[in-house]
Design a protein around this motif. Structure first.
Motif, PDB file in Angstrom:
ATOM      1  N   PRO A   3     -55.340  27.559  22.211  1.00 41.06           N
ATOM      2  CA  PRO A   3     -54.904  26.426  21.372  1.00 41.06           C
ATOM      3  C   PRO A   3     -54.184  26.846  20.085  1.00 41.06           C
ATOM      4  N   ARG A  29     -65.564  22.816  29.294  1.00 42.76           N
ATOM      5  CA  ARG A  29     -64.676  23.259  28.210  1.00 42.76           C
ATOM      6  C   ARG A  29     -63.363  23.794  28.780  1.00 42.76           C
ATOM      7  N   THR A  52     -61.219  20.956  29.955  1.00 42.63           N
ATOM      8  CA  THR A  52     -60.654  20.277  28.784  1.00 42.63           C
ATOM      9  C   THR A  52     -59.462  21.044  28.236  1.00 42.63           C
ATOM     10  N   ARG A  53     -59.604  22.352  28.167  1.00 41.16           N
ATOM     11  CA  ARG A  53     -58.496  23.177  27.667  1.00 41.16           C
ATOM     12  C   ARG A  53     -57.287  23.087  28.589  1.00 41.16           C
ATOM     13  N   GLN A  54     -57.532  23.051  29.889  1.00 39.20           N
ATOM     14  CA  GLN A  54     -56.432  22.928  30.838  1.00 39.20           C
ATOM     15  C   GLN A  54     -55.754  21.557  30.740  1.00 39.20           C
ATOM     16  N   ARG A  55     -56.545  20.508  30.531  1.00 44.22           N
ATOM     17  CA  ARG A  55     -55.951  19.177  30.337  1.00 44.22           C
ATOM     18  C   ARG A  55     -55.111  19.149  29.062  1.00 44.22           C
ATOM     19  N   GLU A  56     -55.592  19.789  28.020  1.00 40.96           N
ATOM     20  CA  GLU A  56     -54.834  19.843  26.770  1.00 40.96           C
ATOM     21  C   GLU A  56     -53.521  20.591  26.968  1.00 40.96           C
ATOM     22  N   ASP A 114     -51.208  18.213  28.693  1.00 38.06           N
ATOM     23  CA  ASP A 114     -50.712  17.211  27.746  1.00 38.06           C
ATOM     24  C   ASP A 114     -49.632  17.810  26.848  1.00 38.06           C
ATOM     25  N   LEU A 115     -49.859  19.036  26.393  1.00 41.83           N
ATOM     26  CA  LEU A 115     -48.894  19.709  25.520  1.00 41.83           C
ATOM     27  C   LEU A 115     -47.550  19.872  26.205  1.00 41.83           C
TER      28      LEU A 115
END
Length: 283
Positions: free
Chosen positions: A128, A241, A244-248, A251-252
């Protein structure tokens, strides 16, 4: 040639091992840290009837000669572009990056937008807020020195193949990655594989920070982008977790988000069908 579609291409004076097979639009498969061209083997039969599939070993891995320079995102993107040119494939391609190679694949899409038809990130590394660590040259030197010491003690020769098999087993739901034993020995007994892995690991956050900077001024082309995340289905906090990081990340990048389940980090072994589908749907 060592087999159908297999050859060595010289880049920067070093031999790079590559396989190209199939027909149709081009897709390039780049494996994660410590992995080799044969780790894509379960996916290739699903893609080759529809795509020209290019697999290669980064310097030091598989059958490729060791590299000189420390790995960078831009350098790996440039390597993919020059490799395709050397193969006589100058047009657009779908670039697929697994794990650490997700950094390289995304960098290729940003730096070579006119050559990108799609981007697929397979359980890719995601940081991130990465910051480069100090003294990159010293860290790279230390990594090379550690590999040389291990080589002098014959540790790669003795422990490389069983270490590779253990890592692969722990990274798949089925606890197995059926790479041919002879190829594993040929690829992981030489010190070059350990040296490549230690160098990539030493520069991991530097490459992540380089890509983060690249995102600020080199937009992705308007092509399909897919993030395919592995999920073993255990429902642990660590797994949540990671998803979630992969979804973020999806999204990015404005990417489609898909989950491969049940699958370990080596998604290409557990769910080759979903990897192939992500490529075929996104190009």
């Amino acid at each position: 040639m060592n087999g159908p579609g297999e050859r060595f291409v010289r880049l920067d004076g070093r031999a790079l091992h590559v396989r190209a097979e199939g027909s149709g639009p081009v897709c390039v498969l780049s494996a994660g840290l410590g992995m080799a061209w044969f780790d894509w083997e379960p996916v290739v039969p699903l893609l080759a009837p529809h795509r020209t599939v290019v697999r290669f070993d980064r310097p030091g891995y598989g059958l490729s000669a060791p590299g000189r320079a420390a790995p960078t995102a831009a350098g790996e993107a440039d390597r993919i572009a020059r490799l395709l040119t050397a193969l006589g494939l100058p047009g657009r391609c779908t670039v697929v990056g697994h794990s650490l190679a997700g950094f390289h694949a995304e960098a290729f899409a940003r730096l070579y937008p006119d050559r990108t038809a799609g981007l697929v990130l397979v359980d890719a590394s995601a940081e991130p807020c990465p910051r480069p660590r100090p003294a990159p040259a010293a860290r790279d030197l230390a990594a090379r020195a550690a590999a040389a010491t291990a080589g002098a003690l014959a540790l790669p020769y003795l422990l490389g193949p069983p270490g590779r098999r253990l890592v692969a087993a722990l990274s798949t739901v089925g606890r197995t990655a059926p790479a041919p034993a002879a190829l594993v020995r040929r690829s992981y007994r030489p010190t070059r594989a350990l040296r490549a892995a230690l160098r990539e690991n030493a520069g991991y956050l530097d490459v992540a920070a380089e890509l983060a900077a690249l995102r600020t001024h080199a937009p992705l082309p308007a092509v399909p982008v897919t993030v395919l995340a592995a999920d073993r289905g255990r429902g642990t906090r660590a797994a949540a977790r990671w998803l979630t990081r992969q979804r973020e990340l999806a999204d990015l990048l404005g990417a489609a988000f898909r989950v491969a389940a049940p699958a370990g980090h080596l998604v290409m072994y557990d769910r080759p069908d979903l990897v192939a589908r992500a490529v075929l749907d996104g190009s």
